[in-house]
Scaffold this active site. Sequence first.
Site, PDB file in Angstrom:
ATOM      1  N   ASP A  83       0.862  -1.181   0.000  1.00 40.31           N
ATOM      2  CA  ASP A  83       0.000   0.000   0.000  1.00 40.31           C
ATOM      3  C   ASP A  83       0.901   1.235   0.000  1.00 40.31           C
ATOM      4  OD1 ASP A  83      -1.748   2.165   0.790  1.00 40.31           O
ATOM      5  OD2 ASP A  83      -3.143   0.659   1.538  1.00 40.31           O
TER       6      ASP A  83
ATOM      7  N   GLN B 124     -14.488   2.799   2.275  1.00 37.09           N
ATOM      8  CA  GLN B 124     -13.916   2.321   1.013  1.00 37.09           C
ATOM      9  C   GLN B 124     -13.569   3.524   0.136  1.00 37.09           C
ATOM     10  OE1 GLN B 124     -16.458  -0.304  -1.285  1.00 37.09           O
ATOM     11  NE2 GLN B 124     -14.772  -0.981  -2.572  1.00 37.09           N
TER      12      GLN B 124
ATOM     13  N   HIS C  81     -10.873  -5.394  -2.427  1.00 37.80           N
ATOM     14  CA  HIS C  81      -9.510  -5.590  -1.948  1.00 37.80           C
ATOM     15  C   HIS C  81      -9.510  -5.802  -0.440  1.00 37.80           C
ATOM     16  CE1 HIS C  81     -10.194  -1.241  -1.606  1.00 37.80           C
ATOM     17  NE2 HIS C  81      -9.218  -1.181  -0.716  1.00 37.80           N
TER      18      HIS C  81
ATOM     19  N   HIS D  23      -7.021  -5.396   3.008  1.00 39.25           N
ATOM     20  CA  HIS D  23      -5.839  -4.795   3.616  1.00 39.25           C
ATOM     21  C   HIS D  23      -5.253  -5.781   4.621  1.00 39.25           C
ATOM     22  CE1 HIS D  23      -6.782  -0.506   2.506  1.00 39.25           C
ATOM     23  NE2 HIS D  23      -7.985  -1.055   2.364  1.00 39.25           N
TER      24      HIS D  23
END
Length: 139
Positions: free
Chosen positions: A33, A96, A102, A104
């Site tokens: 990230d 979001q 996705h 995390h």
Amino acid sequence: MSAVDNCVFCKIVKGELPAVKLFEDADALAFMDVFPASVGHALVICRDHHANLLDMPDDGLAATAVVARRIAQAIMTALRPDGFQIRQFNGAAAGQTVFHYHVHIVPVHQGVGAPAHGRERSDPHVLEELAARIRAALA
């Protein structure tokens, strides 16, 4: 232009945008990230565009979960946090910010909090160094 055409994660999947990749297969892609909530924060995405958990087909959801587990294990081995969080946001009201399914993986150290989303862009060299350690743990 469609949601897929504007999706930053779809662009990463197609190679149109860079990412510090950790792992990829036919169904999923894992990468660092760039706005980490903690050191080693990684994302796992499905290759196909689905806006959120409710849009995900069962097989894609299962494949993404398996990759998330592999990446979490590699993060634990490589970076030695005290634990980790799996976070998954659905809808703007829930936090979001990229509307492509996705997960995390956020490493957590005892006594150190991690916000929902990081605020500052990480140094690309730092991300690559962390990624190299995580990739080595995957091997």
